[in-house]
Design an enzyme around this catalytic site. Structure first.
Site, mmCIF file in Angstrom:
data_model
loop_
_atom_site.group_PDB
_atom_site.id
_atom_site.type_symbol
_atom_site.label_atom_id
_atom_site.label_comp_id
_atom_site.label_asym_id
_atom_site.label_seq_id
_atom_site.Cartn_x
_atom_site.Cartn_y
_atom_site.Cartn_z
ATOM 1 N N HIS A 92 0.838 -1.202 0.000
ATOM 2 C CA HIS A 92 0.000 0.000 0.000
ATOM 3 C C HIS A 92 0.867 1.244 0.000
ATOM 4 O O HIS A 92 1.965 1.279 0.567
ATOM 5 C CB HIS A 92 -0.987 0.000 1.171
ATOM 6 C CG HIS A 92 -0.368 -0.059 2.540
ATOM 7 N ND1 HIS A 92 0.100 1.056 3.200
ATOM 8 C CD2 HIS A 92 -0.155 -1.103 3.390
ATOM 9 C CE1 HIS A 92 0.565 0.712 4.389
ATOM 10 N NE2 HIS A 92 0.431 -0.589 4.533
ATOM 11 N N ASP A 94 -0.220 4.387 1.129
ATOM 12 C CA ASP A 94 -0.492 5.344 2.201
ATOM 13 C C ASP A 94 0.247 4.988 3.486
ATOM 14 O O ASP A 94 0.590 3.822 3.737
ATOM 15 C CB ASP A 94 -1.997 5.461 2.452
ATOM 16 C CG ASP A 94 -2.669 4.143 2.782
ATOM 17 O OD1 ASP A 94 -2.235 3.095 2.254
ATOM 18 O OD2 ASP A 94 -3.648 4.136 3.563
ATOM 19 N N ASP A 126 6.527 0.255 7.077
ATOM 20 C CA ASP A 126 5.094 0.042 6.813
ATOM 21 C C ASP A 126 4.612 0.968 5.699
ATOM 22 O O ASP A 126 4.123 2.050 5.971
ATOM 23 C CB ASP A 126 4.323 0.306 8.106
ATOM 24 C CG ASP A 126 2.838 0.031 7.974
ATOM 25 O OD1 ASP A 126 2.432 -0.666 7.025
ATOM 26 O OD2 ASP A 126 2.068 0.525 8.830
ATOM 27 N N GLU A 160 -5.145 1.654 2.649
ATOM 28 C CA GLU A 160 -5.015 0.519 3.562
ATOM 29 C C GLU A 160 -5.045 0.962 5.007
ATOM 30 O O GLU A 160 -5.649 0.303 5.863
ATOM 31 C CB GLU A 160 -3.707 -0.234 3.277
ATOM 32 C CG GLU A 160 -3.598 -1.590 3.987
ATOM 33 C CD GLU A 160 -3.082 -1.512 5.423
ATOM 34 O OE1 GLU A 160 -3.220 -2.497 6.166
ATOM 35 O OE2 GLU A 160 -2.530 -0.444 5.819
ATOM 36 N N GLU A 161 -4.398 2.092 5.287
ATOM 37 C CA GLU A 161 -4.285 2.540 6.675
ATOM 38 C C GLU A 161 -5.603 3.015 7.270
ATOM 39 O O GLU A 161 -5.691 3.236 8.479
ATOM 40 C CB GLU A 161 -3.227 3.650 6.785
ATOM 41 C CG GLU A 161 -1.794 3.198 6.501
ATOM 42 C CD GLU A 161 -1.232 2.267 7.561
ATOM 43 O OE1 GLU A 161 -1.980 1.890 8.488
ATOM 44 O OE2 GLU A 161 -0.050 1.908 7.446
ATOM 45 N N GLU A 189 1.859 -7.605 3.236
ATOM 46 C CA GLU A 189 2.794 -7.191 4.281
ATOM 47 C C GLU A 189 2.793 -8.097 5.499
ATOM 48 O O GLU A 189 1.806 -8.755 5.833
ATOM 49 C CB GLU A 189 2.496 -5.765 4.714
ATOM 50 C CG GLU A 189 1.180 -5.590 5.445
ATOM 51 C CD GLU A 189 0.908 -4.139 5.800
ATOM 52 O OE1 GLU A 189 1.816 -3.475 6.363
ATOM 53 O OE2 GLU A 189 -0.202 -3.659 5.513
ATOM 54 N N HIS A 391 4.021 2.677 12.673
ATOM 55 C CA HIS A 391 3.189 3.680 13.334
ATOM 56 C C HIS A 391 3.896 4.350 14.512
ATOM 57 O O HIS A 391 3.276 5.126 15.237
ATOM 58 C CB HIS A 391 1.852 3.094 13.807
ATOM 59 C CG HIS A 391 1.014 2.517 12.716
ATOM 60 N ND1 HIS A 391 -0.321 2.192 12.891
ATOM 61 C CD2 HIS A 391 1.284 2.191 11.429
ATOM 62 C CE1 HIS A 391 -0.809 1.702 11.760
ATOM 63 N NE2 HIS A 391 0.155 1.690 10.862
#
Length: 418
Positions: A92, A94, A126, A160-161, A189, A391
């Site tokens: 992804h 984002d 990520d 995705e996030e 992932e 994150h």
């Protein structure tokens, strides 16, 4: 002849690397430089970058928008036999927000700390690393004149996030565009691993988000009123945290278990009396009529969803207490480790001397949408000896780990595309 380059952060901080590796890292940094932070992302700079990368490698690319402003970049590496099911290598675009005040460098500078050989950037773990590793592995395979038997689609998806909805993978898999891809196996992932072993995920915990609301007696803030909403909601909270503690103890008492093997629950919101949702106006000396808590449950495939559902209903069984589900899943979807494609993937790791654990991803990824369509898909990010920093502040990836991941993917792609 291999050209060696010296480059530095300071005059005293010098590292010598191969020119080829420098170019690979600079491409990775260029992708990390593109700000794709949720929400309200302008994806098109990333789209343009990825299209140029496809052209550099000599691959076809297409851009699909199920929802305007939410583009999917689909890069195609044509195989020898177009009749065979294809392989999807997904990532992804984002990333989550990053507070610059909590970082040692700009989160989108992609600062290369040459002392420790780490690249600090939002998305370094990520998961912009994985998307670029796919492309670099294919670059190397093409240079070796390798042609896959099956067609490969390298997909870069949005949203995705924020759950994969609103134009993300959830919408792509329901579209005719996805059906035309004819996907038979996929990779998505995983997570970093602090030790030598890598992590391989065959499933993930499903999310159940709910709100429990209580109504009760009201009155003056100076009185001992019975059966108030806050008393009732307090009893619910106690039960939630008792259950949470039992799952933590399960992890502590069984060293072979990991987070993905138990049910987690976190209380994520509390409201009473003074919010629009509760329909009341706040006043300090008035006992409120309503109170509510929101919670996030993640249910492992090892526990039936029905069992958790029954548990939550018990918490909300007192008179004047009710539950409303914001999001919930009715079933788990897991990938069979005995699937022929999965076996080939795992064997490719073994042949590359990669040791690994298999398990359940503790959170949510876009892989769940493919598993729901009965497509076997594995979660894997080749990052060992790396702290889990998705994150988190100062997210980073070591250069040597990144480069080794490309080599691992070369071996994997050779195997799974036969």
């Amino acid at each position: 002849m291999i050209t060696l380059c010296a480059f530095a952060n300071t005059a005293d901080d010098i590292k010598v690397i191969k020119q080829q590796d420098r170019e690979v890292i600079e491409r990775f940094k260029s992708y990390l430089n593109i700000n794709t932070v949720q929400p309200n992302i302008d994806y098109y700079p990333a789209v343009d970058f990825l299209k140029k990368e496809a052209k550099r490698i000599g691959l076809e690319s297409d851009v699909v928008e199920i929802v305007k402003g939410r583009p999917h970049v689909i890069i195609k590496w044509k195989g020898r036999d177009p009749s065979k099911k294809t392989v999807m290598l997904n990532s992804h675009m984002d990333v989550v927000p990053a507070d610059p005040a909590k970082w040692n460098s700009d989160p989108f500078e992609a600062f290369w700390d040459l002392t420790n050989n780490n690249i600090y950037a939002r998305g370094s773990q990520d998961m912009k690393c994985v998307g670029m590793q796919y492309l670099e592995a294919i670059t190397n395979l093409k240079a070796q004149n390798f042609v896959p038997e099956r067609t490969v689609y390298v997909t870069f998806v949005p949203e995705e996030e924020v759950g994969g909805h609103g134009g993300g993978m959830n919408d792509l898999v329901k579209s005719p565009h996805f059906d035309k891809l004819n996907v038979g196996f996929g990779l998505d992932e995983g997570l970093a691993s602090p030790d030598e072993k890598f992590e391989v995920y065959y499933g993930e915990r499903v999310a159940m988000w709910g709100i429990i609301e209580a109504t009760g007696a009201v009155g003056h803030g100076s009185a001992f009123i019975k059966n108030t909403a806050t008393e009732k909601i307090n009893r619910v909270i106690q039960q939630i945290f008792n259950f949470r503690s039992s799952q933590e103890q399960e992890l502590a008492l069984r060293p072979n278990k990991r987070t993905g093997d138990v049910v987690s629950i976190n209380l994520t919101s509390m409201k009473a009396g003074h919010t629009k949702d509760c329909g009341e106006t706040y006043q300090m000396n008035v006992v409120p009529r309503t109170a509510q808590v929101g919670f996030d449950i993640r249910v492992t495939p090892h526990v039936p969803i029905k069992q958790v559902d029954e548990q939550v209903n018990k918490w909300a069984s007192e008179e004047g207490v009710s539950i409303r589900w914001v999001q919930r899943s009715e079933e788990h979807h897991v990938t069979d480790l005995n699937d022929e494609h999965v076996k080939v993937f795992l064997d490719s790791l073994k042949s590359a001397n990669v040791t690994f654990n298999t398990g359940v991803f503790p959170a949510a990824t876009d892989a769940r949408f493919l598993r729901a369509k009965k497509i076997p898909i594995i979660g894997f990010s080749p990052m060992n000896l790396t702290p889990v920093l998705l994150h988190d502040h100062n997210e980073y990836l070591n250069v040597d780990v990144y480069l080794r991941g490309i080599t691992i993917y070369e071996n994997v792609i050779k195997s799974i595309t036969k």
